[in-house]
Design a protein around this motif. Structure first.
Motif, PDB file in Angstrom:
ATOM      1  N   GLY A 628      55.648  50.529  36.873  1.00 48.90           N
ATOM      2  CA  GLY A 628      55.441  51.026  35.525  1.00 48.90           C
ATOM      3  C   GLY A 628      55.468  49.942  34.479  1.00 48.90           C
ATOM      4  O   GLY A 628      55.706  50.221  33.308  1.00 48.90           O
ATOM      5  N   LEU A 629      55.229  48.684  34.880  1.00 45.78           N
ATOM      6  CA  LEU A 629      55.290  47.560  33.964  1.00 45.78           C
ATOM      7  C   LEU A 629      53.906  46.940  33.818  1.00 45.78           C
ATOM      8  O   LEU A 629      52.927  47.376  34.428  1.00 45.78           O
ATOM      9  N   SER A 630      53.824  45.909  33.011  1.00 46.81           N
ATOM     10  CA  SER A 630      52.589  45.145  32.835  1.00 46.81           C
ATOM     11  C   SER A 630      52.951  43.672  32.785  1.00 46.81           C
ATOM     12  O   SER A 630      54.083  43.310  32.451  1.00 46.81           O
ATOM     13  N   ALA A 631      51.990  42.830  33.119  1.00 50.04           N
ATOM     14  CA  ALA A 631      52.245  41.399  33.157  1.00 50.04           C
ATOM     15  C   ALA A 631      50.972  40.655  32.797  1.00 50.04           C
ATOM     16  O   ALA A 631      49.884  41.241  32.693  1.00 50.04           O
ATOM     17  N   VAL A 632      51.126  39.336  32.604  1.00 43.78           N
ATOM     18  CA  VAL A 632      49.989  38.456  32.341  1.00 43.78           C
ATOM     19  C   VAL A 632      49.991  37.346  33.388  1.00 43.78           C
ATOM     20  O   VAL A 632      51.035  37.007  33.962  1.00 43.78           O
ATOM     21  N   LEU A 633      48.826  36.797  33.627  1.00 46.88           N
ATOM     22  CA  LEU A 633      48.693  35.669  34.553  1.00 46.88           C
ATOM     23  C   LEU A 633      48.702  34.383  33.744  1.00 46.88           C
ATOM     24  O   LEU A 633      47.965  34.266  32.747  1.00 46.88           O
ATOM     25  N   VAL A 634      49.542  33.409  34.129  1.00 44.95           N
ATOM     26  CA  VAL A 634      49.616  32.138  33.409  1.00 44.95           C
ATOM     27  C   VAL A 634      49.216  31.009  34.337  1.00 44.95           C
ATOM     28  O   VAL A 634      49.418  31.070  35.560  1.00 44.95           O
ATOM     29  N   CYS A 635      48.625  29.964  33.732  1.00 48.54           N
ATOM     30  CA  CYS A 635      48.180  28.811  34.511  1.00 48.54           C
ATOM     31  C   CYS A 635      48.062  27.613  33.581  1.00 48.54           C
ATOM     32  O   CYS A 635      48.358  27.703  32.381  1.00 48.54           O
ATOM     33  N   ALA A 636      47.613  26.490  34.103  1.00 49.31           N
ATOM     34  CA  ALA A 636      47.440  25.274  33.316  1.00 49.31           C
ATOM     35  C   ALA A 636      46.341  25.476  32.280  1.00 49.31           C
ATOM     36  O   ALA A 636      45.369  26.206  32.523  1.00 49.31           O
ATOM     37  N   PRO A 637      46.457  24.846  31.095  1.00 46.69           N
ATOM     38  CA  PRO A 637      45.444  25.024  30.054  1.00 46.69           C
ATOM     39  C   PRO A 637      44.042  24.673  30.509  1.00 46.69           C
ATOM     40  O   PRO A 637      43.091  25.386  30.180  1.00 46.69           O
ATOM     41  N   ALA A 638      43.881  23.586  31.255  1.00 44.16           N
ATOM     42  CA  ALA A 638      42.550  23.188  31.700  1.00 44.16           C
ATOM     43  C   ALA A 638      41.956  24.186  32.676  1.00 44.16           C
ATOM     44  O   ALA A 638      40.728  24.299  32.810  1.00 44.16           O
ATOM     45  N   LEU A 639      42.808  24.926  33.370  1.00 42.41           N
ATOM     46  CA  LEU A 639      42.359  25.849  34.399  1.00 42.41           C
ATOM     47  C   LEU A 639      42.094  27.253  33.859  1.00 42.41           C
ATOM     48  O   LEU A 639      41.406  28.041  34.504  1.00 42.41           O
ATOM     49  N   ARG A 640      42.633  27.571  32.705  1.00 41.33           N
ATOM     50  CA  ARG A 640      42.622  28.947  32.203  1.00 41.33           C
ATOM     51  C   ARG A 640      41.222  29.556  32.086  1.00 41.33           C
ATOM     52  O   ARG A 640      40.993  30.687  32.553  1.00 41.33           O
ATOM     53  N   PRO A 641      40.235  28.902  31.461  1.00 40.55           N
ATOM     54  CA  PRO A 641      38.915  29.546  31.353  1.00 40.55           C
ATOM     55  C   PRO A 641      38.305  29.874  32.709  1.00 40.55           C
ATOM     56  O   PRO A 641      37.735  30.953  32.895  1.00 40.55           O
ATOM     57  N   ALA A 642      38.420  28.950  33.661  1.00 36.58           N
ATOM     58  CA  ALA A 642      37.835  29.202  34.970  1.00 36.58           C
ATOM     59  C   ALA A 642      38.559  30.327  35.692  1.00 36.58           C
ATOM     60  O   ALA A 642      37.936  31.171  36.351  1.00 36.58           O
ATOM     61  N   VAL A 643      39.884  30.373  35.577  1.00 34.81           N
ATOM     62  CA  VAL A 643      40.645  31.441  36.228  1.00 34.81           C
ATOM     63  C   VAL A 643      40.312  32.786  35.606  1.00 34.81           C
ATOM     64  O   VAL A 643      40.187  33.801  36.304  1.00 34.81           O
ATOM     65  N   ARG A 644      40.178  32.816  34.310  1.00 31.52           N
ATOM     66  CA  ARG A 644      39.841  34.097  33.665  1.00 31.52           C
ATOM     67  C   ARG A 644      38.503  34.620  34.148  1.00 31.52           C
ATOM     68  O   ARG A 644      38.348  35.810  34.439  1.00 31.52           O
ATOM     69  N   ARG A 645      37.495  33.726  34.241  1.00 30.24           N
ATOM     70  CA  ARG A 645      36.202  34.170  34.743  1.00 30.24           C
ATOM     71  C   ARG A 645      36.298  34.628  36.195  1.00 30.24           C
ATOM     72  O   ARG A 645      35.575  35.529  36.620  1.00 30.24           O
ATOM     73  N   LEU A 646      37.198  34.029  36.944  1.00 33.56           N
ATOM     74  CA  LEU A 646      37.319  34.363  38.359  1.00 33.56           C
ATOM     75  C   LEU A 646      37.952  35.725  38.568  1.00 33.56           C
ATOM     76  O   LEU A 646      37.510  36.511  39.418  1.00 33.56           O
TER      77      LEU A 646
END
Length: 683
Positions: A628-646
């Motif tokens: 019943g919770l929610s979370a966010v995915l965190v990663c390195a700044p340089a990696l964030r755009p590519a991970v989001r698209r993935l």
């Protein structure tokens, strides 16, 4: 020259009225002024009958004040002559002789009847109508303004038309407010006239007996005649002005004058005239009733009713012919008409023909709700939503609406009239049509409106059709805000920033970035659901980044970092932020596999490894949601755009933040999941 004379006429006339209160005038001039007073009242009354709407005679309240002052001045002048000379001109004497007719008692009774008619009936009624009209006009003013704004937002009127309609609404409110006060002049004039008559009569008798030695009967005959004549020459124009006041405040906007409108509306039903004529003929048969007058009136009404019947048949035939001609007539093919037909509207709501009642001007009017939605989205996302065009479409099934962006349908749903949407689990006992709510995918049922209370008693959430459509429209606009943000919108927003923070704009545009590049950055932020209402901070971050690189992906990340705390706060649970981490070895492998592309940086990995990573993301998200919770995915700044698209298409819209964005806010971080690669899973 004529214009100058016209401008000076009223000021000079007011000065003359003031002099009339002080300076004595001869009887001959008083006769002339009394005739002018009577004709002025008559012209005013006739003018109120021929105007099509009250605002066409907007000078009436001021004219009423001047005319009242003019009559009071004549009263003072005539009183001075009556009491001083015992003669006040031929007009007053003639009116007195006509009214008295050889009997003082008859003249006094006629005069009292006129006073009662003016004061009790006309003046009192006009005052009440003016008061009620002013109150309702002022109360309706906000609603009219909202209706104008709704029509403007829907694209049904232009800015110039909206400005004219707002000015008309304001002028209407001013007019009825002024009429509410001006009606008090009419009442005061009637009271003053009665008092002046009493003073003239008592004072005249006293002067005649005490100063001129007249017998009481002679004094009564002389001064009563003059007093009644004086009262008539002032009360008659006062009565005309009172009738004009009642006429102007009871008029509604019409396409024709009062005479044409009254004759048209009184003769619109041949049945009413025929029945009235038959009743008149039957009344002629009652013993003792005059036969011929009733027969003449009854026959005339029946003949008029039959003529209306033939006229209606002719009008219907002409209307049918006109409709057939309109259907067969070729459509206009001028360049302007073709361009208008070709134009693609940014936002459209298509309604089935049975849903056009939603656009009705009522409190739950669709256009008013759309206006409120545009304001809400502007405050939440910082995007000016384009006007929403609303029109009907015979191609849609009954009770169906369609939402289009640039001519393409982005959503469709049901909003049946006379029903409400009940969302809940215990709806089996209610009649209705089972459906699925279009935004959140919740099971529901369209139940009759009269069953609303019963549905609420089961614990269901009840939503009206307009709210369902507005919620759907809001979801589509929010998801496609980037597509709706045009170059012109960016220019308008930038001009707004320049007014409050000119340095932020001057440093960025056009020296470092063009307007098109700024638009691309803002669209990138909106695609991830990030509001752009803090434009000064965004522009300052872009100015720093653009000095080293104008890569769109880097610019977007720079803007995100500037908005870091605002990005994080929407995912907090109190002061707690739950995050899903990427296993360090996997994160390093992703960084090494990053490659630039036209769509931005991509992670180059084997398909099997990518599928393993995505499976691990889905597993972590499912575990968090199961609690019943929610979370966010965190990663390195340089990696964030590519991970989001993935992961954007695989994890139900899982937010992806960088370490810098998370740590920029003063929050407590709790790790609730870890994304692992194939090596970690096998180990």
């Amino acid at each position: 020259m004529n214009r100058n004379l016209t401008k000076l006429a009223v000021p000079v006339g007011v000065v003359g009225i003031i002099l009339l209160l002080v300076v004595p005038i001869p009887a001959v001039m008083l006769d002339l002024l009394i005739i002018v007073n009577i004709m002025l009242a008559l012209v005013t009354l006739l003018t109120t009958m021929f105007v099509k709407k009250p605002l066409d005679f907007s000078v009436f309240p001021s004219l009423l004040l001047v005319a009242t002052l003019f009559r009071l001045g004549l009263n003072v002048a005539s009183t001075r002559l009556v009491l001083g000379d015992g003669y006040a001109g031929q007009v007053i004497e003639a009116f007195g002789h006509v009214a008295v007719g050889g009997s003082i008692i008859i003249g006094a009774v006629i005069f009292l009847i006129l006073v009662v008619i003016q004061f009790v009936v006309v003046t009192k009624g006009a005052e009440r109508v003016a008061e009620v009209g002013a109150r309702f006009t002022l109360d309706a003013m906000p609603g009219k303004q909202m209706a104008i704004d709704a029509d403007l937002n829907a694209g049904q009127i232009t800015d110039a038309q909206a400005k004219d309609r707002r000015a008309e609404v304001s002028a209407e409110a001013d007019f009825y407010g002024a009429m509410d006060g001006a009606s008090k002049f009419v009442k005061g004039d009637a009271i003053a006239g009665i008092i002046i008559i009493i003073i003239n009569l008592v004072g005249g008798i006293a002067i005649g007996m005490l100063q001129k030695g007249m017998e009481i009967t002679d004094a009564l005959n002389t001064y009563a005649l003059l007093t009644i004549g004086d009262g008539l020459v002032t009360q008659i124009p006062a009565l005309l002005m009172a009738v004009a006041t009642g006429m102007i405040v009871t008029r509604s906007n019409a396409e024709a004058d009062m005479g044409s409108t009254a004759s048209t509306q009184l003769s619109q039903s041949r049945y009413a005239l025929t029945i009235a004529g038959s009743a008149a003929i039957l009344m002629a048969l009652i013993p003792g009733m005059p036969i011929f007058p009733f027969l003449i009136v009854g026959v005339a009404l029946i003949v008029i009713g039959q003529r209306i019947k033939s006229g209606e048949t002719t009008k219907q035939a002409a209307a049918d012919a006109s409709l057939a001609a309109e259907k067969t007539a070729p459509r206009s093919d001028t360049p302007e008409d073709l361009i208008e037909q070709m134009r693609v509207h940014a936002l459209e709501i298509m309604l089935a023909p049975d849903l056009v009642d939603m656009v009705s001007g009522a409190s739950d009017d669709l256009l008013a709700r759309v206006r409120g939605l545009r304001r809400k989205i502007a405050l939440d996302l910082g995007v000016v939503v384009p006007p929403v065009r609303t029109r009907d479409s015979v191609e849609l099934p009954a009770s169906t609406y369609s939402i289009r962006i640039a001519g393409v349908e982005y959503g469709r749903g049901l909003a049946p009239s006379g029903k409400v949407l009940a969302l809940g689990e215990a709806l089996d006992g209610l009649p209705g049509v089972v459906t699925v709510e279009p935004v959140f995918g919740l099971a529901g049922k369209w139940v009759p409106s009269e069953m609303r209370h019963s549905a609420e008693m089961t614990g269901a959430t009840v939503i009206d059709p307009v709210s369902v459509l507005i919620t759907h429209l809001s979801s589509i606009i929010s998801l496609n805000a980037a597509r709706l943000l045009t170059r012109e919108d960016v220019r308008v927003l930038t001009d707004g920033v320049k007014q409050v923070n000119p340095s932020a704009v001057d440093d960025l545009i056009p020296g470092l970035l063009s307007l098109a590049e700024v638009q691309r950055v803002l669209q990138g932020l909106l695609m991830e659901g990030i509001p752009i209402n803090d434009l000064p901070r965004i522009y300052e971050a872009l100015s720093l980044r653009a000095k080293t690189s104008n890569d769109p992906e880097g610019l977007i990340e720079a803007a995100r970092q500037a908005l870091g705390p605002a990005l994080t706060v929407q995912y907090l649970d109190g002061n707690l932020l739950r995050v899903i981490m990427i296993e360090p070895t996997l994160e390093q492998s992703m960084l090494e596999g990053m490659r630039p592309s036209e769509q931005g940086t991509q992670i180059m990995m084997d398909a099997a490894k990518i599928e393993t990573v995505l499976s691990s993301v889905r597993t972590s998200v499912a575990a968090v949601e199961a609690s019943g919770l929610s979370a966010v995915l965190v990663c390195a700044p340089a990696l964030r755009p590519a991970v989001r698209r993935l992961v954007s298409t695989q994890s139900g819209g899982l937010p992806v933040l960088s370490y810098q964005e998370v740590t920029s806010a003063n929050v407590t971080i709790e790790t609730v999941g870890v994304v692992r690669g194939a090596e970690s899973l096998s180990a």
